[in-house]
Each structure stands twice: as structure tokens, then as C-alpha cells.
Design a protein around this motif. Structure first.
Motif, mmCIF file in Angstrom:
data_model
loop_
_atom_site.group_PDB
_atom_site.id
_atom_site.type_symbol
_atom_site.label_atom_id
_atom_site.label_comp_id
_atom_site.label_asym_id
_atom_site.label_seq_id
_atom_site.Cartn_x
_atom_site.Cartn_y
_atom_site.Cartn_z
ATOM 1 N N SER A 102 -0.395 2.548 2.258
ATOM 2 C CA SER A 102 -0.342 1.507 1.223
ATOM 3 C C SER A 102 1.104 1.057 1.012
ATOM 4 N N ALA A 103 1.263 -0.222 0.632
ATOM 5 C CA ALA A 103 2.609 -0.781 0.400
ATOM 6 C C ALA A 103 3.251 -0.122 -0.823
ATOM 7 N N ALA A 104 4.583 -0.045 -0.828
ATOM 8 C CA ALA A 104 5.497 -0.360 0.284
ATOM 9 C C ALA A 104 5.790 0.937 1.050
ATOM 10 N N ILE A 105 5.764 0.829 2.374
ATOM 11 C CA ILE A 105 5.947 2.021 3.192
ATOM 12 C C ILE A 105 6.505 1.611 4.559
ATOM 13 N N LEU B 125 11.807 4.263 -5.239
ATOM 14 C CA LEU B 125 12.601 3.362 -4.398
ATOM 15 C C LEU B 125 12.287 3.625 -2.923
ATOM 16 N N LEU B 126 12.107 2.572 -2.160
ATOM 17 C CA LEU B 126 11.963 2.697 -0.710
ATOM 18 C C LEU B 126 13.290 2.236 -0.103
ATOM 19 N N ARG C 266 4.591 -2.158 -6.700
ATOM 20 C CA ARG C 266 5.030 -1.257 -5.630
ATOM 21 C C ARG C 266 6.499 -0.874 -5.851
ATOM 22 N N GLN C 267 6.956 0.077 -5.038
ATOM 23 C CA GLN C 267 8.365 0.446 -5.085
ATOM 24 C C GLN C 267 9.225 -0.656 -4.438
ATOM 25 N N PRO C 268 10.402 -0.966 -5.000
ATOM 26 C CA PRO C 268 11.267 -1.975 -4.387
ATOM 27 C C PRO C 268 11.852 -1.485 -3.066
ATOM 28 N N VAL C 269 12.080 -2.440 -2.148
ATOM 29 C CA VAL C 269 12.711 -2.137 -0.863
ATOM 30 C C VAL C 269 14.221 -2.332 -1.037
ATOM 31 N N VAL C 270 14.977 -1.280 -0.753
ATOM 32 C CA VAL C 270 16.436 -1.278 -0.954
ATOM 33 C C VAL C 270 17.136 -1.185 0.403
ATOM 34 N N VAL C 271 18.127 -2.066 0.625
ATOM 35 C CA VAL C 271 18.928 -1.969 1.854
ATOM 36 C C VAL C 271 20.367 -1.610 1.492
ATOM 37 N N VAL C 272 21.037 -0.945 2.437
ATOM 38 C CA VAL C 272 22.435 -0.548 2.238
ATOM 39 C C VAL C 272 23.274 -1.279 3.277
#
Length: 594
Positions: free
Chosen positions: A300-303, A71-72, A3-9
Motif C-alpha cells: 500500500s502507498a506510500a512504499i 516519513l518515507l 499516506r506518509q510523505p515522500v522525503v528526498v535528501v
């Protein structure tokens, strides 16, 4: 399949987090026109093709075939949402961007962000923002920082390097190796620093390329998708016409309309059905409350998705959501959720502080930091500060006034709790920045301990040696008033006095200098003192040398706790006094070896 990685700022207020997110989104839209990025609930999905268009030939450097679908990026910057992106023992975020203002360097929330990332073992990059604000910076009209650097004067490059090494220095002190990304030799060991400008877009390409490259290389196993459907509740909120809904990041598997899901409330797990799955309408700015969502039957993940379901009131943000596929899974999933709630909420009868937070995510983050700081916790829970919390803190205060306090993060204090706190003098620390909450509490403790120590020190008789001056007997008795010269140390009012044989003479009642009453007189001063007990010509006389001496229980305190407040001469004098006093009180200063 991955899946796409979850990115936080993350980063401090005004470091440019939101501007950077807006610039990344804007650059993506320009690269692929409308529809290039997909807006999710609480997140934006950037497909790999869009990122490739932005990054151009940068991807050629990675060599390996890129499998990450994109990227999510979590849209709401800051620790509030990130702290809810929690999973037991870590984080649902795969990687983070910590934004630092190039001209301000590390600030309160920068330290806080990195502390939480460290505790949750989340890899991160540094986006050193606002490089266009460096004096003399030339906008290269390119989103590649490598191209921009070629067009800058030597003095500008030197200034940027200085700013980079300031950050490198701070990161080193808190346990991280780091370097500008174009000088890194080992990406597994060193944190990459990418100079960027949210205003001009310089460095955006390298930032995205680094995110893709690092997640592809080091996080591929974590990104593998399974059939087990799970997500994290980011936020529970009421929506007009929909009721209470849950903004969720789906991390694994598929979620469908009609699925049975199990969620956590404070009093245990709850099972409900998905009534609707909502996504934002494409390119909708989300500011118009009417008709802003579109219903979908499956995601579907990641969302990032909004779940509409009955019985959502009281669902806890920062807790997992699971889909029930088999009936025999229910008990196991219930136990998973309930044990997780129990592992986060602390309720003991030990002496410690009381902590109340808005969400489980922030509760977990603050508990971790308090434990790191070795601050004992009696109670840690979510919700408003209640009168009962104040009464508990009051009980603790009887044993330890520094721990009989309440720390309230991003949560309200009920009126009756406020009134009870005022009547019992219970201190409530309120903050909405985690780092500041812990800092103001520890600074208060430090300040109060200093004040308490100063008070205790002010009540202790200090060692001194003084002589009654000839011709300065103003009154012989009741009280005896004589002029003295202080030969060593300090004399204070209410100090005990002994003679050279170590015998007790009485207390100094008052000290005066030219008619002005003094609390303390120091070496070299000539002052008048009054004493009720002795009579001049009997217990004391002109030219006598006398000493002030501390109570037995204060001797060790002076030589250990308050040693730094005494001069070497005073320490030497105290040893002399101990030797003399032991002639009449054998156990005086019994722990001191002479």
C-alpha cells in the motif's frame, strides 16, 4: 486516510547527505531497537512512533493531533533519483532536505538542487551540516540542537550565526526568505534552516520534527490516499536470477501480485502483469547478492517496492506506472503515458542545441533550466549520443556555431559519434552534474564570444590622429616610409588613412619602432610607417596631420558594440573623423548624429 510523505535528501557532493541518512536510520534503530524502521526498495519508512521517540517533547509544541503515519525517506541521496521522482508539472517528492556543509556554504549542486526544487514547486528545509566542525564546538551528547546551543561559548554561537546568515543571504538572492528554525515567524513564507551534525546526531530530532510538522500542516491534501493506484519508476535494473526489474515508489492506492500494469517505453505504452513484488529482508545491508529480497502479495502507498514482470526491458525510469482496474481505462491510461513522453522529448528543426540524457527525469530538469536560461533547444532525448545527433548539430552550426553543440548528461557517446564529432569539429559537453553541464556550456559560449569579439575588434581600423615629423622622410614612394608621432588614438597595420579634408590616402602597410615591427602604436609614440599608395611631396608631406578611419560598416559597431573598448578621447576623435569624412562620403557613419 493520509499516506506518509515522500522525503528526498539533496545537496553537493561531500556535504554529508549519506552520513545524515545513516545517522537518522541509526538514531531510529537505537530509539526502538531492531525493527523500528522498515527498509523498502530505495527508501526507508520511519513510523510516527519511532519519530516521536527520537523527538520526545518537541511534538508537544505542534499541539494538533498528528495524522501523518511517518516519513518515507528516499535512500539514495542526490538529484539522479530525485529527478526521476517526477510527475507531470511537478514532483512525486513531497518535501526535501537540502544538506549544506556549514564551512563551505553553497556549492554547485546546492544551486542545482534548489533550482530543480523551485521548478518542481517542492518545499524544502536546509540541514546545515557539520556544525561539530565549527572551532570550539562542544558535543552536548543530545540529539536536540536547542540543548546543544545552550552549552556553547558566545564566540561559537556568533560563528554559527555568521554561517547561517551567509546561507540566508544566498537564498535571498535566488528568491527565498529563510531563517534559523528557532527564529522563524512564518513557516509558510520562510525556509527553515536547521543546524545539524551527522556525526554527533545533534539537530536530528528538530529536523525530523520539522519535516512532520510542515507536511502535517501544509501538505495534508496532497497526502490523501485514493483508490487509483499509481507509482513512479525510479530505476530499471537487472537483478541476478530475476532479470530486469523496476524499483518503484508507489504513491497512491494498493498494488498486488498479478495486477495488470501499464508502463512507458520510448516507443509507447506497454501492458504487463506483476509477477512478483519484492521488499528487502529486514535489516539486510543489501550488500549480499544472494537471498536479499522477500516476496509479498500486496503493498500500500506510500512504499518503495521492486516489481518483477515480463517485458520490463526498455521501461523508462522517471515515468508513471498505473494499475488497470477496468478494461475501459486502457486507452485513457495509454494516452496519458504517451502524451507525457511526447511532452518531454523535443524534436524540432529549429536552430538550437542537442541534449541527450540518461533518464526522462534528468532530461526534464535540464530542459527546464535551459529554458530558464533562454537557450533554444532543437532536440532533447534520452539515450547515447549518436552519429545522427552529430550530423544534426553540424547543420545547426552552419547557422549558429554556439548552438551547433551537444550536451550529454550522464550518458555515453557512441564511437562513430565521437569520430564524426572530431571530423566536423562539433563540441560535445559531457557532465554528470546538471549545474556544471549548463555552467561549462554557458562559460564556453561567453569565452568564445569574447574571443570572437576580440578578433573582430582587432581587424577594425581604430580612430587615430598623427603627424608626419619634419626630417623623418626615409623613403618617398613605393613604399613611402616616414616617421610619425601619434597625437590621439591608436594606429594599426592595414589601417585606412585620410587627410584633413577627409580624402583617402591609402593603407598603413607596416609599423616599426627601432627596427621592431609592431601591430599597434598608441598615443605619444613616435614610430616609422610605410604606405604603398602615396608619394611624399604629392599626397602627403612633412608636418601633415593625418587620420586613420574605420570602414563605414564598422563605425556603428565601434560606437555601440565596442564603445567600452574606446576611451572618451577616441570617441570624440571618431566624431571628428566622421565630420571630416562626410565631406567626400556623404553617408559615412550615416546612423551617427553629430
Amino acid at each position: 486516510m493520509i499516506r506518509q510523505p515522500v522525503v528526498v535528501v539533496l545537496g553537493h557532493v561531500d556535504s554529508g547527505k549519506t552520513s545524515l541518512l545513516d545517522k537518522i536510520r541509526g538514531t531510529a534503530v537505537q530509539a526502538r531497537e531492531a525493527g523500528g524502521i522498515t527498509q523498502h526498495i530505495g527508501a526507508s519508512f520511519f513510523p510516527l512512533d519511532v519519530i516521536k521517540d527520537i523527538c520526545g517533547r518537541l511534538f508537544d509544541k505542534f499541539g494538533a493531533q498528528l495524522k501523518v503515519p511517518g516519513l518515507l525517506v528516499i535512500d539514495t541521496p542526490g538529484h539522479e533519483v530525485f529527478s526521476n521522482l517526477r510527475i507531470r508539472g511537478g514532483s512525486a517528492a513531497d518535501i526535501a532536505i537540502v544538506v549544506i556543509d556549514v564551512n563551505k556554504g553553497f556549492e554547485a549542486q546546492t544551486y542545482e538542487s534548489i533550482e530543480i526544487l523551485k521548478n518542481r514547486k517542492v518545499p524544502f528545509l536546509i540541514a546545515l551540516n557539520k556544525i561539530d566542525m565549527i572551532k570550539g564546538w562542544r558535543d552536548s551528547k543530545s540529539n536536540l540542537i536547542i540543548e546543544s546551543l545552550k552549552k556553547q561559548d558566545k564566540s561559537v554561537i556568533e560563528e554559527l550565526d555568521k554561517k547561517i546568515y551567509d546561507v540566508v543571504g544566498v537564498l535571498s538572492r535566488i528568491g527565498f526568505e529563510s531563517e534559523a528554525f528557532y527564529r522563524i515567524t512564518n513557516f509558510r513564507k520562510q525556509v527553515a534552516i536547521i543546524p545539524v551534525s551527522a556525526r554527533t546526531g545533534e539537530g536530528i530530532a528538530e529536523l525530523l520534527a520539522m519535516l512532520i510538522g510542515l507536511t502535517q500542516q501544509y501538505l495534508q491534501k496532497k497526502l490523501e490516499v485514493s483508490d487509483f493506484t499509481k507509482g513512479i519508476i525510479l530505476e530499471v535494473k537487472e537483478e541476478e536470477g530475476l532479470g530486469i526489474t523496476a524499483n518503484t515508489i508507489l504513491l497512491d492506492g494498493k498494488l498486488r501480485q498479478g495486477d495488470e500494469i501499464i508502463l512507458a517505453k520510448k516507443n509507447g505504452a506497454v501492458i504487463t502483469k506483476v509477477k512478483a513484488l519484492l521488499l528487502p529482508k529486514p535489516l539486510d545491508e543489501m550488500r549480499d547478492p544472494r537471498d536479499k529480497f522477500v516476496a509479498v502479495s500486496e503493498v500500500s502507498a506510500a512504499i518503495g517496492v521492486k516489481i518483477v514482470s515480463p517485458d520490463m526491458d526498455g521501461v523508462l525510469a522517471g515515468m508513471p506506472l498505473y494499475v488497470i482496474r477496468e478494461r475501459n481505462e486502457i486507452n485513457k491510461l495509454k494516452e496519458l503515458l504517451e502524451s507525457e513522453i511526447k511532452s518531454l522529448i523535443i524534436d524540432t528543426d529549429k536552430v538550437g542545441i542537442t541534449l541527450k540524457c540518461d533518464t526522462l527525469g534528468s532530461l526534464e530538469a535540464i530542459v527546464d533550466m535551459l529554458k530558464d536560461a533562454k537557450i533554444p533547444i532543437r532536440k532533447a532525448d534520452i539515450g547515447a549520443v549518436t552519429r545522427h545527433d552529430v550530423i544534426e548539430a553540424s547543420t545547426v552550426k552552419e547557422d549558429d556555431r554556439y548552438l551547433g553543440v551537444i550536451l550529454a548528461f550522464n550518458t555515453k557517446v557512441l564511437q562513430d559519434a565521437e569520430e564524426e564529432a572530431n571530423s566536423r569539429s562539433i563540441k560535445i559537453f559531457k557532465e554528470n552534474i546538471i549545474y556544471n553541464l549548463i555552467r561549462i556550456y554557458t562559460e564556453w559560449v561567453e569565452e568564445e564570444k569574447k574571443r570572437e569579439e576580440s578578433y573582430i575588434f582587432s581587424q577594425i581600423t581604430l580612430p587615430s590622429k598623427f603627424r608626419i615629423m619634419k626630417g623623418f622622410v626615409f623613403r618617398k614612394s613605393k613604399p613611402a616610409v616616414v616617421g610619425v608621432e601619434i597625437l590621439e588614438g591608436r594606429i594599426r597595420q592595414k589601417s585606412q588613412v585620410m587627410n584633413e579634408e577627409g580624402k583617402d590616402i591609402g593603407l598603413i602597410h607596416q609599423i616599426q619602432d627601432k627596427g621592431v615591427t609592431l601591430q599597434e602604436a598608441t598615443k605619444g609614440m613616435q614610430v616609422a610607417i610605410s604606405m604603398q599608395e602615396p608619394t611624399v611631396g604629392r599626397q602627403i608631406d612633412e608636418d601633415n596631420t593625418l587620420y586613420t578611419y574605420p570602414k563605414n560598416e564598422h563605425v556603428n559597431m565601434l560606437l555601440e558594440k565596442f564603445r567600452n573598448r574606446l576611451s572618451e578621447e577616441e570617441i570624440h576623435l571618431l566624431n571628428e573623423i566622421i565630420e571630416k569624412r562626410r565631406k567626400v562620403e556623404a553617408l559615412y557613419g550615416y546612423n551617427v548624429e553629430l
